[in-house]
Design a protein around this motif. Structure first.
Motif, PDB file in Angstrom:
ATOM      1  N   ASP A   1     -14.358 -16.196   7.671  1.00  0.00           N
ATOM      2  CA  ASP A   1     -13.827 -17.103   8.686  1.00  0.00           C
ATOM      3  C   ASP A   1     -14.010 -16.562  10.104  1.00  0.00           C
ATOM      4  O   ASP A   1     -13.393 -17.050  11.044  1.00  0.00           O
TER       5      ASP A   1
ATOM      6  N   SER B   1      -5.482 -19.552   4.410  1.00  0.00           N
ATOM      7  CA  SER B   1      -6.940 -19.489   4.564  1.00  0.00           C
ATOM      8  C   SER B   1      -7.680 -19.932   3.308  1.00  0.00           C
ATOM      9  O   SER B   1      -8.712 -20.609   3.389  1.00  0.00           O
TER      10      SER B   1
ATOM     11  N   ARG C   1      -2.104 -16.504  10.383  1.00  0.00           N
ATOM     12  CA  ARG C   1      -3.532 -16.191  10.343  1.00  0.00           C
ATOM     13  C   ARG C   1      -4.318 -17.402  10.818  1.00  0.00           C
ATOM     14  O   ARG C   1      -4.167 -18.515  10.306  1.00  0.00           O
TER      15      ARG C   1
ATOM     16  N   THR D   1      -7.644 -19.646  11.452  1.00  0.00           N
ATOM     17  CA  THR D   1      -8.946 -19.880  10.841  1.00  0.00           C
ATOM     18  C   THR D   1      -9.534 -21.172  11.396  1.00  0.00           C
ATOM     19  O   THR D   1      -8.784 -22.106  11.717  1.00  0.00           O
TER      20      THR D   1
END
Length: 731
Positions: free
Chosen positions: A148, A295, A417, A419
């Motif tokens: 990613d 993700s 996170r 992405t």
């Protein structure tokens, strides 16, 4: 007289050579040799160029402990005794060192290159529990698996792959890249697969680690595989266990009661072809539930969408998705749903080293330009929120209610996170995808029941629910005083610069707690963590140390630094950065930028460590030996290695390439030059001229204007300087 001395020395050298002494090859500290240890540096240069020893020779300046301990008497190491005697060894007769690396992912592979490259007299073993190399890229095989961040930024600094197929490389391609690195550097001679660490204990008397490992019994059938446990020891351990290697099932009532197929994204079934599409080719009429919005789920949903009848995506929280970097850098206005695929023309252009270097450098610079978007309240953070929101709304225009009410978060960009999720939002807009934000109550025998009473009949449930990110390991790692690393990492991990912890001598980590980054390249950090561990092992070997252990107060200081770091990662949002919690300590990320981490690790502070000597001596300089090096003692090998090109340190801006040597074509005289040969420094930025005749026009040398034609005898680069200009002419 001089000739006579040389004759005597020559006789002596021949005598020693007849004794069949072998030369000691040096080690390259820059680019690794594909075939193993290189031989270009001095035999005495035991430390990496990234790891200088301070003036105290690694000992702490404190007068109470001075960084050293003696098992024999515990006294300070700043005095000598009348009976002190020199060792009969040379300073570079490095003692044998046994190093064990746990894990053969990126960390283990880099370690397999760097340890043999920089250390002599080394016994190296790399254990991995899997049946193949690659770590998480071996274990994960789920649909849509891909990097990613740009693939050209997800590779080793010294091992470029110019031929990635796509801007975000698919997982199997990354795995193949790692396998190619293992093959190029012949690392299988060190790697033992299907060897799982199940117990580690530090012996305080010998300062060695005792390891128990589990492996298949040789010859046992895969259908009824038998295992055995054996023991190994190590002077030094590098644990490349990773933070995303221990997957876990979600805590959902009734998950074990489901009669259909249940799959965890990190344990995807395979048919041996390493192609996920083969595993789902019979799913055309199936109803699939995908649990999660991390993700993995963001990649799985768009990959599965064309291959199944219906997908229910169960989403408990919210998340930000960034615009794909490729759309700006490579593909102009191409649709975000598609990952940019490099054309043959692209790949051909990357074969030009200069062009590729510029391309890769630009990408890395772009990745490293957004750190301040992770600082709370920063202008860049506010701009990112607005830009991301606009991008997500645009991509969800077919189902705007998802953006209006459910998906766009209240917390800061990058709190979870981040992405790009190419194709995910577009997949949610497809008719056969049902975005389901209502919480799950339980799993039934036939599907999933929601808290509002709705029931979805399902054939397959995919749990894309991530990993155990608490750094609580499934096996004991026992340090000093019987304390385990799990105890040391409770209620949260405490480390020194993410690479080691007090109470666990000779145990270093890569991708341990607080190793990740929210922006920038992860791999350069792994490389620097390996450099740090190798430097520590070299210090132990060179200075005849039995143990190296970070001081407790140094760990406490770094822990305090982590506590006050002003990033958005500590905001209220459920994230693996915080061990899967909404609030709490950030344990997954470095407290700064990627570049900050690289700078922090490049020069070890040896004064932050305590040491135990291998020898029963109170003198810290016992390791200096008998005052000689091996090559001069036995008259073998290179005894002027400091003059080799890789050793000579040319001052900045004065490199050899920027000097031109001229020979005067005819006799002349100048007040500044009285010789037939002279040298001019021309500067660092110059076009190339190669063995051409030029006219040299002196603007002024010592007050004298003297135009003369000269012939270049050694030409590297030419620039118009303040004192002269050079014009090309025919020879």
């Amino acid at each position: 007289m001089a000739a006579g001395i040389h004759d005597v020395l020559g006789d002596a050298e021949r005598v020693v050579h007849n004794a069949e002494e072998k030369p000691v090859n040096g080690l390259d500290t820059h680019l690794p040799s594909p075939l193993g240890p290189a031989s270009s540096l001095s035999p005495g240069n035991a430390l990496s160029s990234h790891s200088p020893v301070d003036a105290c020779n690694g000992s702490a300046p404190s007068e109470d402990t001075n960084g050293f301990n003696s098992k024999s008497n515990g006294n300070n190491f700043y005095s000598t005794t009348p009976d002190f005697k020199l060792s009969d060894s040379c300073i570079d007769d490095d003692r044998p060192m046994k190093v064990v690396v746990i894990g053969a992912g990126f960390s283990g592979i880099i370690a397999g290159i760097r340890f043999p490259q920089r250390m002599k007299n080394l016994d190296l073993t790399i254990y991995d529990k899997n049946a193949g190399v690659g770590g998480t890229w071996y274990s994960n095989k789920y649909p849509g698996l891909a990097c990613d961040i740009p693939s050209h930024c997800y590779q080793l600094t010294f091992q470029e792959n110019t031929q990635w197929s796509a801007f975000y490389a698919p997982g199997p391609e990354i795995r193949a890249y790692l396998e190619s690195v293992v093959e190029k550097y012949k690392l299988m001679r060190y790697i033992k697969l299907q060897h799982e660490l199940i117990h580690a204990r530090f012996d305080e008397e010998t300062c060695k680690w005792h390891l128990k490992l589990r492996r298949p019994v040789f010859g046992s059938a895969p259908a009824d595989e038998q295992f055995e446990v054996f023991e190994d020891t190590a002077d030094f351990v590098l644990a490349g266990l990773g933070g995303l290697s221990r997957w876990k099932w979600p805590d959902i009532e009734g998950l074990g009661n489901f009669k259909g197929k249940v799959i965890h994204s990190a344990d995807w079934e395979e048919d041996g072809s390493n192609a996920w599409k083969e595993t789902v080719k019979s799913w055309g009429e199936e109803k699939v539930g995908v649990v999660g919005v991390g993700s993995s789920a963001i990649q799985i949903v768009p990959a599965l969408q064309p291959h199944v009848k219906t997908i229910y995506n169960y989403v408990r929280g919210k998340t930000w998705l960034s615009p794909p970097v490729a759309s700006d850098k490579m593909a102009g206005s191409h649709e975000a749903r598609s990952v940019y695929v490099f054309s043959e023309d692209d790949k051909a252009s990357f074969k030009d080293p200069a062009n590729y270097k510029e391309f890769r450098h630009g990408l890395e610079s772009q990745l490293n330009a957004v750190h301040f978007a992770t600082i709370k309240g920063s202008e860049m953070q506010n701009a990112a929120r607005q830009a991301f929101k606009e991008n997500m709304i645009k991509r969800l225009e077919k189902k705007p209610w998802i953006a209006d009410h459910l998906l766009i978060p209240d917390f800061a960009v990058a709190c979870r996170r981040l992405t790009p999720g190419p194709g995910y939002l577009e997949a949610l807009c497809q008719d056969n995808v049902k975005f389901t934000p209502t919480n799950i109550k339980k799993v039934t025998e036939t599907g999933i029941e929601l808290v509002d009473g709705t029931h979805h009949d399902l054939d397959i449930i995919v749990c894309a629910t991530g990993y155990d990110t608490t750094f609580q390991y499934p096996f004991p790692i026992i340090g000093r005083g019987g304390k385990t690393l799990n105890e040391r990492f409770s209620p949260h991990p405490q480390t020194y610069l993410s690479v080691c912890s007090d109470g666990f001598p000779n145990w270093f980590m890569s991708l341990g707690p607080n190793s990740g980054v929210g922006s920038g390249s992860l791999l350069v950090i792994i490389e620097r963590q390996i450099d740090y561990a190798v430097a520590a092992a070299i210090k132990m070997q060179r200075e005849r140390l039995k143990s190296i252990e970070v001081k407790k107060e140094a760990v406490a200081d770094f822990d305090e630094y982590l506590e006050v770091c002003p990033t958005v990662y500590s905001e209220k949002c459920r994230s693996w950065y915080k061990m899967g919690k909404e609030e709490g300590r950030v344990v997954g990320l470095w407290p700064g930028s990627c570049l900050h981490a690289v700078r922090s690790l490049e020069r070890p502070r040896w004064e932050d460590f305590n040491y135990e000597s291998l020898d029963a001596t109170r003198n810290r300089f016992y390791w200096l030996g008998d005052g000689s090096t091996h090559n001069e003692k036995y008259l073998v090998g290179d005894r002027a290695w400091y003059l080799n090109p890789e050793e000579v340190d040319i001052p900045s801006g004065m490199s050899k390439e920027n000097f031109l040597y001229f020979e005067i074509a005819d006799t002349w005289m100048c007040s500044s030059f009285m010789s037939n040969c002279f040298m001019i420094y021309l500067g660092p930025e110059a076009p190339l001229y190669d063995h051409k005749a030029v006219s040299l026009y002196f603007s002024e040398f010592g007050g004298t204007l003297m135009p003369r034609r000269v012939k270049i005898s050694i030409v590297k680069q030419i620039i118009r300087g303040s004192c002269c200009s050079l014009l090309r002419q025919s020879s």
